[in-house]
Structure formats: C-alpha cells, structure tokens
Design an enzyme around this catalytic site. Sequence first.
Site, PDB file in Angstrom:
ATOM      1  N   CYS A   1       1.565  -1.914  15.568  1.00  0.00           N
ATOM      2  CA  CYS A   1       1.518  -1.598  14.139  1.00  0.00           C
ATOM      3  C   CYS A   1       0.838  -2.711  13.345  1.00  0.00           C
ATOM      4  O   CYS A   1       1.212  -3.882  13.452  1.00  0.00           O
ATOM      5  CB  CYS A   1       2.945  -1.382  13.641  1.00  0.00           C
ATOM      6  SG  CYS A   1       3.061  -1.279  11.852  1.00  0.00           S
TER       7      CYS A   1
ATOM      8  N   CYS B   1       6.584  -6.660   7.314  1.00  0.00           N
ATOM      9  CA  CYS B   1       7.726  -6.096   8.037  1.00  0.00           C
ATOM     10  C   CYS B   1       8.218  -7.099   9.085  1.00  0.00           C
ATOM     11  O   CYS B   1       7.404  -7.723   9.771  1.00  0.00           O
ATOM     12  CB  CYS B   1       7.310  -4.793   8.719  1.00  0.00           C
ATOM     13  SG  CYS B   1       8.678  -4.002   9.584  1.00  0.00           S
TER      14      CYS B   1
ATOM     15  N   CYS C   1       6.534  -4.446  15.523  1.00  0.00           N
ATOM     16  CA  CYS C   1       6.115  -3.527  16.592  1.00  0.00           C
ATOM     17  C   CYS C   1       4.662  -3.876  16.940  1.00  0.00           C
ATOM     18  O   CYS C   1       3.814  -3.940  16.043  1.00  0.00           O
ATOM     19  CB  CYS C   1       6.212  -2.081  16.137  1.00  0.00           C
ATOM     20  SG  CYS C   1       7.870  -1.638  15.554  1.00  0.00           S
TER      21      CYS C   1
ATOM     22  N   CYS D   1      -0.525   6.357   9.854  1.00  0.00           N
ATOM     23  CA  CYS D   1       0.646   5.676  10.397  1.00  0.00           C
ATOM     24  C   CYS D   1       0.263   4.451  11.221  1.00  0.00           C
ATOM     25  O   CYS D   1      -0.590   4.529  12.096  1.00  0.00           O
ATOM     26  CB  CYS D   1       1.395   6.623  11.320  1.00  0.00           C
ATOM     27  SG  CYS D   1       2.591   7.553  10.445  1.00  0.00           S
TER      28      CYS D   1
ATOM     29  N   CYS E   1       3.393   8.596   0.838  1.00  0.00           N
ATOM     30  CA  CYS E   1       4.065   7.702   1.785  1.00  0.00           C
ATOM     31  C   CYS E   1       4.213   6.352   1.077  1.00  0.00           C
ATOM     32  O   CYS E   1       3.217   5.742   0.677  1.00  0.00           O
ATOM     33  CB  CYS E   1       3.217   7.577   3.050  1.00  0.00           C
ATOM     34  SG  CYS E   1       3.910   6.407   4.230  1.00  0.00           S
TER      35      CYS E   1
ATOM     36  N   GLU F   1       0.834  -1.199   0.000  1.00  0.00           N
ATOM     37  CA  GLU F   1       0.000   0.000   0.000  1.00  0.00           C
ATOM     38  C   GLU F   1       0.868   1.249   0.000  1.00  0.00           C
ATOM     39  O   GLU F   1       1.993   1.229   0.502  1.00  0.00           O
ATOM     40  CB  GLU F   1      -0.906   0.004   1.238  1.00  0.00           C
ATOM     41  CG  GLU F   1      -1.931  -1.123   1.210  1.00  0.00           C
ATOM     42  CD  GLU F   1      -2.831  -1.145   2.443  1.00  0.00           C
ATOM     43  OE1 GLU F   1      -2.379  -0.713   3.522  1.00  0.00           O
ATOM     44  OE2 GLU F   1      -3.973  -1.587   2.317  1.00  0.00           O
TER      45      GLU F   1
HETATM   46  S1  SF4 Z   1       6.121   0.413  12.883  1.00  0.00           S
HETATM   47 FE1  SF4 Z   1       5.344  -1.308  11.630  1.00  0.00          FE
HETATM   48  S2  SF4 Z   1       6.263  -1.023   9.625  1.00  0.00           S
HETATM   49 FE2  SF4 Z   1       7.430   0.259  11.063  1.00  0.00          FE
HETATM   50  S3  SF4 Z   1       9.101  -1.064  11.759  1.00  0.00           S
HETATM   51 FE3  SF4 Z   1       7.462  -1.371  13.243  1.00  0.00          FE
HETATM   52  S4  SF4 Z   1       6.337  -3.149  12.471  1.00  0.00           S
HETATM   53 FE4  SF4 Z   1       7.601  -2.398  10.778  1.00  0.00          FE
END
Ligand code: SF4
Length: 347
Positions: free
Chosen positions: A120, A113, A117, A334, A106, A93
């Site tokens: 996220c 990923c 995190c 975000c 963006c 995306e």
């Molecule tokens: S915030 Fe999301 S996209 Fe960014 S490093 Fe952490 S897990 Fe990965």
Amino acid sequence: MKKAVIKGLDLADLESWIMSIGEKPYRARQLYRWMYRKGARAFAEMTDLSREFRLKLEEIANLECLRIEMRQQSKLDQSIKYLFRLPDNQAVEAVYMLEGNRITVCLSTMVGCPIGCPYCATGIMGFKRNLTAGEIVDQFLWIQREQSQKITNVVLMGMGEPFLNYEAVVKAAAILNSELGAEIAARRITISTVGIVPQIYRYADEGQRYKLAISMNAVNDQQRNKLVPINQKYPLPELMKAVNYYTRKSRRRVTFEYVLIKGVNDGSRHARELIILLSKIPCKLNIIPYNSNEFLPYKAPSEKELEHFLAKIYDAPFTVTVRRSKGQSIAAACGQLYIRGQYTAED
Ligand code: SF4
C-alpha cells in the site's frame, strides 16, 4: 482570542457550545443544518440567521477546516482525486467516484498510516496523525459542494486505519448519517478495517449500523503477517472470532475485501483456503485486483489470472463480487493514495 473550531461537533456538543456562548439551544440545530446539510463555508452564507448572530459567530468561531489544494480528474472514468490541505499544513486525499446512479466518496481518516501494509502506497508514508471528525466530514462537504448530484455512498477506506481513530470516525459517520446533516443512509456508509480486534467487539457492542468491511488479503497467518502486519498482534483465529461475534450480535453480514496481487495471493490454493476460511461467517467477498504504483514492486493480476481465481472461487457459499477500482489513472484507486511531494499535470 483563539476561535472555537465547531466543524466536527455533533448536535449535543453544538448545543452545549451554543449555550456556553449565551444563545438558545435551537440555534444549534440551525447551525448544524447549515454546516452539514447545506455545506456552508462561511457564516455569511447562513442567511436565515440574524446578522447580529452571524457577526458574533464570525468573531468567536471558525468554520473553515480543510482547503482544496488540488483536483485531478481522470479522463477514463470521471473519478476525481482531491488533495486537501489541513490547518497544520499536513495533507490528505479523498476520491470521488461515479458508477451509474451510485456516487461514492472515499474519505481518509489519518495522515499516513501506522499499519504499513507493504503493498500500500499510504503505508510507506508512515503515520503522521489522526484526523478529527471535522476533518473527515469536511472532505465530504467540500466534494458535495463541488458536485451537482447528491453523494449516495461513503466509504471510510482512504488513507489510514479507521479503527485506530475510532471515536473520530464513528462521530464523522454519525454526522454524515444524521437527518439534519448529510442524511446518507447507514447502509451506504462503509467502515473498512484491517482487523483491530478490540474495536470490532466495541463496534458490535455499541450496535453501530454502518457497514463493516474487513481487509483480509491473505488466507493464513503466515501470509497475513507479511501482507497485513497488524496480524502479528491480532492473528486470524482472533480476528475471525471477533467478526463472528459482530455478525451474530448485529445480525448483519460483513464484507471481506481481498486485494488480489499477482503471484502473491492469486493461486488456486489461495482460492480454496479462502473459501474454507470464510465459509462459516455470513459474508460477502469483494475481490479487488491490485493497482500497481510507482513505489512498490507488487503487480496487478492479468485479466486471465483474475478469471482463473474467480473460476476457483465460483462455488463459494457466499456472494463474490469484483471491484474494479476507479481512478487508477490518477493514482486514486485502492492502495494508491500517497501524498507526493508535488502534484504533476492533470492526467
Ligand atoms: S492498506 Fe494502507 S491505509 Fe490501509 S491499513 Fe494498510 S497501510 Fe494503512
């Protein structure tokens, strides 16, 4: 014969390729301009190239990279979230955002990923693969092609950790920045990392001129180990040392991003610790109120909680800004990017 993939080649590589097919080097500059400045999506669009040369290109090279599969436009703030299909059927995306004269895209740098995190949505997808420079640039080119106004800013903070895909990300930034290409000023291209320490040193030593942002999100190792798990590998003292090195070497400020999460990192104590942590570094602090999403238990701070935090950080010796995320209503803000099994009706 398998066609050559030329999107993502920089000028030097394009010149080598052009010469390898028996053409003059100046052809590379023509091709480069058509791909990255004018956003041509077919050789047939390159009208000042001879018909013979275009036919030859069509036979041996492939200009297509991504396909737009879906657009979701927010009624609230004109943001548009794009879903792109990649050649291997994976998807990423990217988001288009409008704010006054500033038009920002963006871009994603990975499918999924590996950092994970916990707040996220991208993190819970897991890691699928890195994007190529061409796939990163093509997100920009598609969006630019669809919009009548010139994109002014690029942020590499969509899906993925850019510094774990370093070469492709820096190459994509160079193409977007180049005079013959999209010509986005280096100071208007931001690369955001959660803190991959060796790459911060490398970035500094290479003299890269794009803006550097660090997702901080916590004020001590104990908290950051949970919120940004890579902190277990690169704890705060090491990270701050690397950032310090970068600011001294580049003579540039760094931007720290702090996603403010209700009841997690939004207390007075956190504000005080954050001031102490960042005070010795030439920096700007960007506070991003968390965007809730359907997958995760974390919550956005209320307006009152945000004001309270800002009041506590008011006298910090660095600039503090608040970024109110665009595109919340379409899960484009975000921490909300996530490839859902199926897109539903536009919001
Ligand atoms: S915030 Fe999301 S996209 Fe960014 S490093 Fe952490 S897990 Fe990965």
